[in-house]
Design a protein around this motif. Structure first.
Motif, PDB file in Angstrom:
ATOM      1  N   LYS A  41      15.856  -4.581  -5.472  1.00  0.00           N
ATOM      2  CA  LYS A  41      15.846  -5.350  -4.215  1.00  0.00           C
ATOM      3  C   LYS A  41      16.144  -4.475  -3.006  1.00  0.00           C
ATOM      4  CE  LYS A  41      19.434  -7.905  -3.430  1.00  0.00           C
ATOM      5  NZ  LYS A  41      20.215  -7.364  -2.342  1.00  0.00           N
ATOM      6  N   ASP A  42      17.148  -3.613  -3.075  1.00  0.00           N
ATOM      7  CA  ASP A  42      17.515  -2.792  -1.917  1.00  0.00           C
ATOM      8  C   ASP A  42      16.388  -1.840  -1.522  1.00  0.00           C
ATOM      9  OD1 ASP A  42      19.970  -4.061  -1.753  1.00  0.00           O
ATOM     10  OD2 ASP A  42      21.047  -2.465  -2.810  1.00  0.00           O
TER      11      ASP A  42
ATOM     12  N   ASN B  29      13.746  -3.988   0.087  1.00  0.00           N
ATOM     13  CA  ASN B  29      14.222  -4.421   1.405  1.00  0.00           C
ATOM     14  C   ASN B  29      14.117  -3.300   2.438  1.00  0.00           C
ATOM     15  OD1 ASN B  29      14.815  -7.102   0.939  1.00  0.00           O
ATOM     16  ND2 ASN B  29      16.946  -6.702   0.382  1.00  0.00           N
ATOM     17  N   ALA B  30      14.375  -2.058   2.050  1.00  0.00           N
ATOM     18  CA  ALA B  30      14.280  -0.934   2.986  1.00  0.00           C
ATOM     19  C   ALA B  30      12.844  -0.784   3.495  1.00  0.00           C
ATOM     20  CB  ALA B  30      14.755   0.358   2.324  1.00  0.00           C
TER      21      ALA B  30
END
Length: 129
Positions: free
Chosen positions: A83-84, A87-88
């Motif tokens: 997810k991170d 998201n970036a």
């Protein structure tokens, strides 16, 4: 309104045997995006997300829209640990527009090589670009 009147409001793009690449109805576009096929399972989720956004921009243009006209995006990751990274890439992609509503969730995708997939709804020109 007759059935033929309603069908005139619906436009299909890239019609295949199983699905259309995109559909517009009453000024709203609907489509899903996956990474470039054949899917490369060695790519990190962030790189697959970059492929999605490149495809999405082309699809948005095809239906008379743009990322600034996105209404809602559902981001599906095969592993929430990615997810991170996704998201970036998302944050970079929407940095120059007002971001749409969105959701991010984990689900098993159609291929083990897929790490991310998205469903997008947007304001779209009737009849495409």
């Amino acid at each position: 309104m007759t059935t033929s009147d309603i069908s005139n409001l619906v436009q299909h793009f890239g019609v295949g045997a199983r699905a259309s690449i995109a559909v517009t109805h009453n000024g709203v576009g609907y489509f899903a995006v996956t990474p470039q096929a054949p899917y490369d399972g060695t790519l990190p989720a962030g790189d697959q997300a970059r492929q999605l956004f490149a495809k999405a921009e082309g699809r948005l243009a095809e239906i008379g829209s743009g990322k600034d006209k996105l209404l809602f995006v559902a981001i599906i990751v095969a592993d929430m640990n990615d997810k991170d990274a996704v998201n970036a890439v998302w944050d970079e992609w929407v940095a120059d527009v007002t971001p749409p509503a969105r959701a991010c969730f984990e689900a098993r995708l159609a291929s083990p090589d897929l790490k991310v997939e998205m469903i997008m709804l947007c304001a779209a020109g009737q009849g495409g670009a």
